[in-house]
Design an enzyme around this catalytic site. Sequence first.
Site, PDB file in Angstrom:
ATOM      1  CG  ASP A 343      78.402  72.426  23.912  1.00 22.42           C
ATOM      2  OD1 ASP A 343      79.516  72.032  23.544  1.00 22.42           O
ATOM      3  OD2 ASP A 343      77.879  73.489  23.505  1.00 22.42           O
ATOM      4  CD  GLU A 380      82.915  71.887  25.734  1.00 26.32           C
ATOM      5  OE1 GLU A 380      83.704  71.704  24.789  1.00 26.32           O
ATOM      6  OE2 GLU A 380      81.783  72.384  25.586  1.00 26.32           O
TER       7      GLU A 380
END
Length: 701
Positions: A343, A380
Amino acid sequence: MAAEPIVLAGRPFPLGAHPEAGGVRFAVSAPPAHAVEVCLVDEDGSERRVELTERTFGVWHGLIPGVTPGQRYGYRVHGPYDPSRGLRCNPAKLLVDPYARRITGKVTDLDAVLGYTGDPMLGPPSAVDSLGSAPLSVVASPGGPDTGVKPEVPFEEAVLYELHVRGFTKLHPDVPPKLRGTYLGLAHPAAVEHLVRLGVTSVELLPVHAFIDEQGLTRAGRRNYWGYTPLSYFAPHPDYASVPGEEVEEFRTMVAALHAVGIEVIMDVVFNHTCEGGPDGPTLSYRGYDAPGYYLHTDGGSTLDITGCGNTLEAGSPQVVRMVTDSLRYWTTEMGVDGFRFDLASTLGRPGGGWFDRSSAMLTAITSDPVLSTCKLIAEPWDATGDGYRVGDFGVQWAEWNGRYRDTVRDFWRGSTGVRDLAYRLSGSSDLYADDLRRPWQSINFVTAHDGFTLRDLVSYNHKHNEANGEDNRDGTDDNRSWNCGVEGETDNPAVLALRARQARNLLAVLLLSTGTPMLTAGDELWRTQGGNNNAYCLDDETSWVDWAPTPEVDAMTAFTRRVISLRADSPALRQPEFFEGRRHGEPDLVWFRADGEEMAETDWFDEGRRFLGMWIDGSTSLSRTRDGELVSDDSWLLLVNAAADAVDVRLPSAEYGTRYEPALDSSTPDGAPAAAGEALKAGASMSLMGRSLVLLRVPE
């Protein structure tokens, strides 16, 4: 309370609490500390404090005889409290072990876990004891149920499926009520069977690290559903266990059940911030040990936030690099995990909060690790700042969530762009990845994810409808690139409903037929809606849970998804492991066509009003291989896409590209079965392609 006199020296590594030699060895990193106490908490809430007298490399350690697995514990850290320098040691706060393998309890008193009184930067330290108001660590036994043999799915064969452990089975009628929403619920044969029949190869789990709710949500009476507020990077989230305290065993059992049917487990990991938030947040763990060693800080001692979550882990700190790599190795070797999605991964390449560096200490440590380098590593590639947007900029071993892919495909099917950028996305995004030794499968292609509209909502809403989140519809992005097909939200208009379903099939088909690695969002194949909410992070209810109720629309969408995944799996040319480059004696292996059957000219690419594109792929030179490494050939393929409202007359290519064109997929039918099944077309023949639809044609060799 006086410290217990019995404590042996132990050793500093590995960190954490490890049963051995008739007791438990404790080791925790707290370089600024003057003293550190292990606090053993009994079932009645009473506490025994044992001071650790050994400090090596800033690690406080000792072996306490007589302690056994299952013992609840925490740490009290005595040291400097100087917010102007970021230092917030406060022995009144019982701290979770950053390396705890199990976590129990929750925050029950928000004020008691605050490390300050009054102003977080100027006030004195809080003297309120947080024992009884904060989570505790638990000594865990090593080992557990076998996690099975890792499937080791080649990336070019992978189809990812992003799901939430709780939400996936919470409403599943065939999963026993006690198991719904748990690790064992996902391991249940009914859940596993759906994944197998769908054809996905890898599940990507939303965060399963132990997490807690943000204090703002708690004060508002809400919960964090997604889980992007980690407390521990080693402990599975306890609320996903069907039996309290059995989360480690149940997680391993879940992994084994998925591995048994050849499905990989990929974890979404949040190594960019923690649940402690900004300076006004609680002191639960990292902040109390060594806040400057864990978090980015400004010169004045406040946290530097490039995540939008109040704090940012300091990717350049040796103890953070060690913690992250230790965590990843633990989940890989002990818990059986096959890969990780990082993330806001750009923060890992910004030590000190500076410019992005793909060769940063953190990113290098991960990719050079002999264990982690064999895992699927997915970034990401952005954070909450402009410099953090790094799609295409990560190093050679990283796959990336391709945000460019999502935006382009959405724009094309809603009719707002031409075909130039679409061609790059269909063929593996060579403009982003071909120049730095990467492969097409390192582009993780997606059109929906947990964050944003579901597939159904993407074709049903022009605007977000997040009122249920309690933030007056201010949260969530306004850049949805969606189209409601003429009516906002639910409708009983049959023409609108038919168009929405076809648009959804178009999006799914392009996603699964593009070169690269496709990622689906759980429930899209079941026609799930969130009522237009594009940020349901705090809605742990039917809004977010997958609805398994059968309807004709659900059955058709599921059948369509299965059909396209099966086509991809059986057709090596549709999942190319190398970029197209004219591999057959210099002849093209990829050709783009206009509707008149002629190749696209240079000027055609710059026509932003163009809504049709034909894509011919030479299957004889796909360079796909068997698991044993042998080259396999395939038929050639012709994909025809039409995002215009009206039908278009299409002339098929000449015999140079194939003499027969057999319909294999048609998005104008509910399940994708070709309307003209079995009716092969000859080279140069004409056909009509419905408005806003696509057709895939097989060209036998």
